[in-house]
Structure formats: structure tokens, C-alpha cells
Motif scaffolding. Structure first.
Motif, short mmCIF file in Angstrom:
data_model
loop_
_atom_site.label_atom_id
_atom_site.label_comp_id
_atom_site.label_asym_id
_atom_site.label_seq_id
_atom_site.Cartn_x
_atom_site.Cartn_y
_atom_site.Cartn_z
N GLN A 73 0.84 -1.21 0.00
CA GLN A 73 0.00 0.00 0.00
C GLN A 73 0.87 1.26 0.00
OE1 GLN A 73 -2.66 0.40 3.33
NE2 GLN A 73 -3.54 2.29 2.58
N GLN A 75 3.90 1.47 -1.15
CA GLN A 75 4.56 1.54 -2.45
C GLN A 75 3.62 2.13 -3.50
OE1 GLN A 75 7.93 0.62 -3.22
NE2 GLN A 75 7.33 1.90 -4.95
N ARG A 76 2.34 1.72 -3.46
CA ARG A 76 1.36 2.30 -4.40
C ARG A 76 1.22 3.80 -4.17
NH1 ARG A 76 -1.44 -2.26 -3.24
NH2 ARG A 76 -2.79 -1.19 -1.76
N LEU A 77 1.15 4.21 -2.91
CA LEU A 77 1.03 5.63 -2.61
C LEU A 77 2.28 6.38 -3.10
CD1 LEU A 77 -0.44 7.98 -1.30
CD2 LEU A 77 0.59 7.34 0.87
N HIS A 78 3.44 5.81 -2.85
CA HIS A 78 4.68 6.41 -3.33
C HIS A 78 4.66 6.55 -4.85
CE1 HIS A 78 8.88 6.39 -4.74
NE2 HIS A 78 9.11 7.13 -3.68
N ASP A 79 4.27 5.49 -5.55
CA ASP A 79 4.22 5.52 -7.01
C ASP A 79 3.23 6.58 -7.51
OD1 ASP A 79 6.08 3.50 -6.99
OD2 ASP A 79 4.62 1.90 -7.41
N ASN A 80 2.09 6.72 -6.81
CA ASN A 80 1.11 7.74 -7.18
C ASN A 80 1.67 9.15 -6.98
OD1 ASN A 80 -0.81 5.86 -7.90
ND2 ASN A 80 -1.85 5.90 -5.92
N LEU A 81 2.41 9.35 -5.90
CA LEU A 81 3.01 10.67 -5.65
C LEU A 81 4.09 11.00 -6.68
CD1 LEU A 81 3.25 10.58 -1.75
CD2 LEU A 81 1.69 11.95 -3.14
N ALA A 83 4.09 9.79 -9.78
CA ALA A 83 3.35 10.02 -11.04
C ALA A 83 2.72 11.41 -11.06
CB ALA A 83 2.29 8.94 -11.22
N ALA A 84 2.29 11.89 -9.88
CA ALA A 84 1.66 13.21 -9.79
C ALA A 84 2.69 14.34 -9.76
CB ALA A 84 0.78 13.28 -8.54
N THR A 89 11.21 11.48 -9.52
CA THR A 89 11.49 10.15 -10.04
C THR A 89 12.95 9.84 -9.77
OG1 THR A 89 9.87 10.48 -11.79
CG2 THR A 89 11.46 8.70 -12.10
N HIS A 94 10.53 3.63 -8.53
CA HIS A 94 9.97 2.97 -7.36
C HIS A 94 10.85 3.22 -6.16
CE1 HIS A 94 6.92 0.83 -9.63
NE2 HIS A 94 7.86 0.54 -10.54
#
Length: 97
Positions: A73, A75-81, A83-84, A89, A94
Motif C-alpha cells: 500500500q 509503495q502504491r502511494l509512493h508511485d502515485n506521488l 506520477a503526480a 522520479t 519505485h
């Protein structure tokens, strides 16, 4: 700072006039000498042993440590941040495992 001579309004000036109202005066401040002094004080405070490359490597290591060991969870939040555009990056985009 150089002495300032106020400009005399021309007939084409569109400044408001009236009872108790004065025309606008040009105001300029040259902060060059103060900025040079500020930078000198910063460099003096950092000291002769300050190494900016070492500091950047330390920041990278801290960033890697901060985002290491994330659960799915997180990691998904990190990836979303990332991407936003909220987080930069890094590497493959990741957090470090």
C-alpha cells in the motif's frame, strides 16, 4: 546606495491628484552589496570543510533509506506521488526495496 532625486511629474502623468494626495515617487533599492555580504556570511558559517558533493550523496542515501522497505500500500502511494510529480522520479521510479 546612490542618492535619489525624485522625478517631477509630467503633464502626461496619469497619477491621481486632489486634496491631500501627492504624486507617486520612484523608489529603487540596490541590494547587490547586501546580497554579497549575506553570501559571504553563509559561506563563513558553512566553514572550510563543507563538501557539497558529500552533502548531496548523504541526501540521496537518506532518501533511499526513507523510502525503503515500503509495504504494498505504501509503495502504491509512493508511485502515485511520483506520477503526480509530488516526489521526484529516482532510479526506476519505485522506492528502494
Amino acid at each position: 546606495m546612490a542618492p535619489h532625486t525624485p522625478s517631477t511629474p509630467s503633464p502626461d502623468d496619469h497619477t491621481p491628484t486632489g486634496a491631500g494626495t501627492s504624486g507617486l515617487t520612484d523608489f529603487t533599492v540596490d541590494l547587490t552589496s547586501q546580497e554579497v555580504l549575506r553570501r559571504a556570511h553563509v559561506m563563513e558559517a558553512l566553514g572550510p570543510h563543507w563538501n557539497p558533493i558529500e552533502v548531496l550523496h548523504g541526501e540521496d542515501a537518506a532518501y533511499d533509506l526513507l523510502y525503503s522497505g515500503l509495504d504494498a500500500q505504501q509503495q502504491r502511494l509512493h508511485d502515485n506521488l511520483v506520477a503526480a510529480g509530488v516526489l521526484p522520479t529516482r532510479g526506476d521510479g519505485h522506492a528502494a526495496p
